[in-house]
Design a protein around this motif. Structure first.
Motif, mmCIF file in Angstrom:
data_model
loop_
_atom_site.group_PDB
_atom_site.id
_atom_site.type_symbol
_atom_site.label_atom_id
_atom_site.label_comp_id
_atom_site.label_asym_id
_atom_site.label_seq_id
_atom_site.Cartn_x
_atom_site.Cartn_y
_atom_site.Cartn_z
ATOM 1 N N LEU A 55 1.111 -1.217 -0.124
ATOM 2 C CA LEU A 55 -0.147 0.025 0.641
ATOM 3 C C LEU A 55 1.162 1.735 0.219
ATOM 4 O O LEU A 55 1.839 0.817 0.711
ATOM 5 C CB LEU A 55 -0.536 -0.018 1.159
ATOM 6 N N THR A 56 0.337 2.842 -0.730
ATOM 7 C CA THR A 56 1.366 3.613 -0.742
ATOM 8 C C THR A 56 0.727 4.687 -0.884
ATOM 9 O O THR A 56 -0.687 4.722 -1.712
ATOM 10 C CB THR A 56 1.953 2.828 -1.988
ATOM 11 N N ILE A 57 1.292 5.628 -0.661
ATOM 12 C CA ILE A 57 0.510 7.399 -0.996
ATOM 13 C C ILE A 57 1.551 7.457 -1.180
ATOM 14 O O ILE A 57 2.608 8.281 -1.001
ATOM 15 C CB ILE A 57 -0.357 7.354 0.431
ATOM 16 N N SER A 58 1.685 8.746 -2.328
ATOM 17 C CA SER A 58 2.644 9.342 -2.897
ATOM 18 C C SER A 58 1.548 10.690 -2.646
ATOM 19 O O SER A 58 0.664 11.132 -2.608
ATOM 20 C CB SER A 58 2.822 8.592 -4.580
ATOM 21 N N VAL A 105 -2.402 10.696 -4.168
ATOM 22 C CA VAL A 105 -2.505 9.261 -4.952
ATOM 23 C C VAL A 105 -2.276 8.557 -3.896
ATOM 24 O O VAL A 105 -1.096 8.043 -3.294
ATOM 25 C CB VAL A 105 -1.169 9.358 -6.469
ATOM 26 N N ALA A 106 -3.387 7.561 -3.875
ATOM 27 C CA ALA A 106 -3.248 6.219 -3.470
ATOM 28 C C ALA A 106 -3.425 4.949 -4.182
ATOM 29 O O ALA A 106 -3.938 4.563 -5.304
ATOM 30 C CB ALA A 106 -4.228 6.135 -2.336
ATOM 31 N N TYR A 107 -2.196 3.962 -3.939
ATOM 32 C CA TYR A 107 -2.084 3.265 -5.186
ATOM 33 C C TYR A 107 -1.251 2.019 -4.160
ATOM 34 O O TYR A 107 -1.280 2.179 -3.483
ATOM 35 C CB TYR A 107 -1.225 3.523 -6.381
ATOM 36 N N TYR A 108 -2.133 0.615 -4.721
ATOM 37 C CA TYR A 108 -1.760 -0.578 -4.318
ATOM 38 C C TYR A 108 -1.013 -1.457 -5.671
ATOM 39 O O TYR A 108 -1.337 -1.692 -5.889
ATOM 40 C CB TYR A 108 -2.597 -0.998 -3.346
ATOM 41 N N VAL A 122 -1.492 -3.435 -10.504
ATOM 42 C CA VAL A 122 -1.039 -1.943 -9.387
ATOM 43 C C VAL A 122 -2.132 -1.482 -10.231
ATOM 44 O O VAL A 122 -2.598 -1.208 -10.892
ATOM 45 C CB VAL A 122 0.616 -1.084 -10.080
ATOM 46 N N GLN A 123 -2.705 -1.033 -8.960
ATOM 47 C CA GLN A 123 -3.921 -0.136 -9.244
ATOM 48 C C GLN A 123 -4.396 1.135 -8.306
ATOM 49 O O GLN A 123 -3.687 1.087 -7.081
ATOM 50 C CB GLN A 123 -4.956 -0.629 -9.014
ATOM 51 N N GLY A 124 -4.449 2.654 -8.494
ATOM 52 C CA GLY A 124 -4.904 3.262 -7.539
ATOM 53 C C GLY A 124 -5.126 4.034 -8.487
ATOM 54 O O GLY A 124 -6.265 4.075 -9.467
ATOM 55 N N GLU A 125 -5.512 5.166 -7.495
ATOM 56 C CA GLU A 125 -6.243 6.892 -7.561
ATOM 57 C C GLU A 125 -5.613 7.764 -7.289
ATOM 58 O O GLU A 125 -5.425 7.759 -6.856
ATOM 59 C CB GLU A 125 -7.317 6.863 -7.944
ATOM 60 N N ALA A 126 -5.736 9.101 -7.953
ATOM 61 C CA ALA A 126 -5.294 10.270 -7.722
ATOM 62 C C ALA A 126 -6.970 10.697 -6.660
ATOM 63 O O ALA A 126 -7.726 11.011 -6.463
ATOM 64 C CB ALA A 126 -5.415 11.239 -8.783
#
Length: 140
Positions: A55-58, A105-108, A122-126
């Protein structure tokens, strides 16, 4: 007279936008991750299947990415991930976000490994501007 009125109106609106960007106050944004098995993995074929979730938040500012938070969830076998009603839950608060200058941006990344093969996606969204709370559902 009409031209002067239109120009002064446009300048006022543009000035408000500039003032809003310059004097913008930082906000806190909260991101919730719900991680759960999206399929029934009780069949014998899944006995040795393994899965990990990253899990990542950028924070994106002027085209540059800065990782604000990251965590890896490794439950071993895919069978060990809970179903939706018992989902693993992570809530992260990101402080000092300037919505007009930055994008969160949160993605995983979900990675599967079996005997001789590996697969990941990988999927995520702004995250939208102005929202204080966003939720991402991660189906394994």
């Amino acid at each position: 007279m009409l031209v002067v009125f239109l120009i002064s109106g446009a300048a006022t609106l543009y000035g408000k936008k500039i003032r809003q960007i310059i004097f913008e106050k930082p906000q806190n944004k909260t991101v919730r991750f719900l991680v759960f098995a999206g399929t029934d993995y009780s069949a014998p074929i899944y006995k040795k299947e393994k899965a990990t979730v990253s899990l990542t938040i950028s924070r994106l500012t002027n085209g540059k990415e800065e990782i604000v938070w990251q965590e890896v969830l490794d439950k071993g076998s895919v069978r060990n991930f809970p179903n939706y009603s018992n989902a693993m839950y992570r809530e992260v608060c990101v402080h000092n976000v300037f919505d007009n200058r930055e994008t969160l941006v949160a993605y995983y990344t979900v990675s599967y490994a079996s005997r001789k093969s590996q697969m990941s996606y990988v999927q995520g969204e702004a995250l939208p501007q102005g929202s204080a709370l966003d939720t991402l559902q991660v189906k394994i």
